[in-house]
Design an enzyme around this catalytic site. Structure first.
Site, short mmCIF file in Angstrom:
data_model
loop_
_atom_site.label_atom_id
_atom_site.label_comp_id
_atom_site.label_asym_id
_atom_site.label_seq_id
_atom_site.Cartn_x
_atom_site.Cartn_y
_atom_site.Cartn_z
N HIS A 11 1.96 4.87 -3.03
CA HIS A 11 1.89 5.88 -2.95
C HIS A 11 2.69 6.29 -2.86
O HIS A 11 3.83 7.54 -3.50
CB HIS A 11 1.73 6.82 -0.83
CG HIS A 11 0.16 6.69 -1.09
ND1 HIS A 11 -0.85 7.16 -2.24
CD2 HIS A 11 0.34 5.38 0.06
CE1 HIS A 11 -1.73 6.22 -1.06
NE2 HIS A 11 -1.29 5.70 0.08
N HIS B 67 0.92 -1.58 0.18
CA HIS B 67 0.14 -0.12 -0.41
C HIS B 67 1.00 1.09 0.01
O HIS B 67 1.01 2.27 -0.56
CB HIS B 67 -0.79 0.22 1.14
CG HIS B 67 -1.79 1.38 1.47
ND1 HIS B 67 -3.21 1.34 0.58
CD2 HIS B 67 -1.71 2.74 1.61
CE1 HIS B 67 -3.21 2.01 1.64
NE2 HIS B 67 -2.45 3.15 1.76
N GLU B 68 1.54 1.62 1.08
CA GLU B 68 3.09 2.26 1.22
C GLU B 68 3.83 2.39 -0.12
O GLU B 68 3.85 3.52 -0.89
CB GLU B 68 4.09 1.60 2.27
CG GLU B 68 3.25 2.29 3.80
CD GLU B 68 2.15 3.38 3.63
OE1 GLU B 68 1.99 4.74 3.01
OE2 GLU B 68 0.99 3.54 4.58
#
Length: 453
Positions: A32, A28-29
């Site tokens: 980003h 998920h990170e």
């Protein structure tokens, strides 16, 4: 010895989900991180977890690390909040006597304190609207992609549990519909037609009255329609074909709808119709699915998760009652990461006397649990409230609308939306989420939703 093995399997299941959660958060990170770096934003930290740092290493301008509590993660981008209007980039505005305003300015100062000379155009707030959307949606979309891959692995690699055309059980006698489970046969009971015809467990039905049996539904339909008539079945037994003739009894049988599901009446009992009864039931096995079923599975999972989130306040009333008042947990309601771990432990250690649930079935189920968790992360993070990703997405969309309006009216560029002003609400949302998580975790410890028993 069996209890020890069961405990080992339980721990293995829990650890599998812990690893799945950690990988999901890390990716998920990454969702980003990569676009942020691609667009030139200076990212000072990439962390998996919260709390004290367990391990970290600096590569280039970014510190990568793992923290003690692996229940989340973050990347730290410089300039998440723009300077207050009239204050040059890199300059901290004066303090305020208003506590809320002071809170906002403090967060703004922390966001800008890492700016170095030349960083004015490497901040998050200086990105174009579409770039902000890509950065903030990158995390949730990564979870959606991961969930899609896991569901595809399960569907195509393992398969879905389906009935086969292989006979699983053969009844010795005709048991009336609605008889208690486990009802045995007596000497006065009429023998079941399948037993009388010599059908055995393990026989694979190849055809019924000359019609190929491609699914158990084909066999079931033929049996129901042949009440009181001879039914010719070709089965494969020990590698050889055998032809057997049976006469289905005319009796009351459970009614099924067009989707193949039993019809349940208002009182909870099954509806019945008159039809043929043979006294056989099929085995169940993992049947590999085409990859085309995956988009539908993903869509159903997203919609189902969104419905749970939409009704979360209502569900939490029931969860609180179950946690503190001894009420029953809603099996369709929300659970915490602790509950997810318990599910995985139960799946891994489930004792199946029939032997139908093997390693493949357990592995497929745990992968589905992790896929469901990623769907939840995707949907949850799209809620348009800070501190969730959806809050920053909403800010970027509002910025885009304001800029488009200004261009249409030949007005000056209004600049980035100051999402820092929404921080008081963000802190309130964070406290609410923390409280919800604590209640869910407590409920999953004292009154959990169980898959078995």
């Amino acid at each position: 010895m069996e209890d020890d093995m069961s405990m080992v399997l339980y721990v293995v299941g829990v650890l599998a989900v812990v690893v799945g959660v950690a990988v999901s958060i890390a990716l998920h990170e990454v969702g980003h991180l990569l676009p942020a770096k691609r667009f030139g934003v200076r990212v000072t930290q990439y962390m998996v977890g919260f709390g004290p740092t367990v391990w970290s290493r600096r590569r280039g301008e970014t510190e990568y690390g793992v923290k003690a509590v692996p229940l989340g993660g973050y990347i730290r981008m410089i300039g998440m909040f723009p300077p207050r209007r009239g204050t040059p980039a890199g300059m901290v505005s004066a303090g305020s006597s208003n506590p809320i305003a002071s809170l906002v300015e403090s967060a703004r100062a922390e966001s800008l304190e890492e700016l170095r000379p030349g960083d004015e155009h490497r901040t998050f707030y200086s990105l174009k609207v579409w770039q902000k959307l890509v950065v903030m949606l990158g995390g949730p979309v990564m979870n959606l992609v991961l969930a899609t891959v896991l569901l595809a692995v399960v569907a195509v690699g393992f398969g879905a549990v389906q009935t086969t055309t292989t006979i699983g059980t053969v009844s010795e006698c005709i048991v009336p519909v609605g008889a208690p489970t486990g009802t045995g046969c007596s000497a006065d009971d009429e023998p079941a037609p399948a037993a009388a015809a010599g059908i055995r467990p393990g026989d694979r039905v190849l055809s019924v009255d000359g019609v190929p049996a491609t699914s158990w539904a084909d066999v079931q339909t033929a049996i129901r329609a042949a009440a009181g008539q001879d039914l010719r079945l070709v089965v494969e037994r020990e590698g050889q074909e055998r032809t057997l003739v049976a006469e289905p009894s005319r009796t009351q049988i459970v009614a099924f709808d067009d989707a193949g599901q039993p019809v349940v009446q208002e009182d909870g009992s099954y509806a019945t119709v008159e039809g043929g009864f043979l006294g056989v039931s099929p085995t169940q096995d993992l049947v590999r699915q085409p990859v085309t079923v995956v988009p539908g599975q993903v869509a159903d999972a997203v919609v189902g998760t969104a419905r749970v989130l939409f009704r979360l306040p209502q569900y939490m009333v029931g969860v609180a009652d179950a946690a503190f008042g001894g009420g029953e947990r809603d099996p369709e309601g929300p659970i915490s990461v602790v509950g997810v771990g318990r599910f995985a432990g139960e799946i891994a250690s489930f004792e199946d006397p029939s032997g139908l649930v093997g390693v493949e079935e357990r592995a497929a189920s745990i992968l589905q649990v992790v896929a469901g968790l990623n769907i939840a992360l995707f949907v949850f993070n799209l809620i348009p409230l800070l501190p969730l990703d959806g809050g920053h997405v909403a800010g970027a969309l509002l910025e885009g609308v304001r800029k488009a309006w200004a261009r249409a009216r030949s007005l000056p560029d209004p600049g980035p939306v100051d999402v820092a002003k929404a921080l008081p609400l963000a802190y309130a949302v964070a406290l609410l989420l923390l409280g919800t998580s604590v209640v869910l975790i407590y409920a999953d410890l004292v009154n959990p939703v169980r898959l078995v028993g």
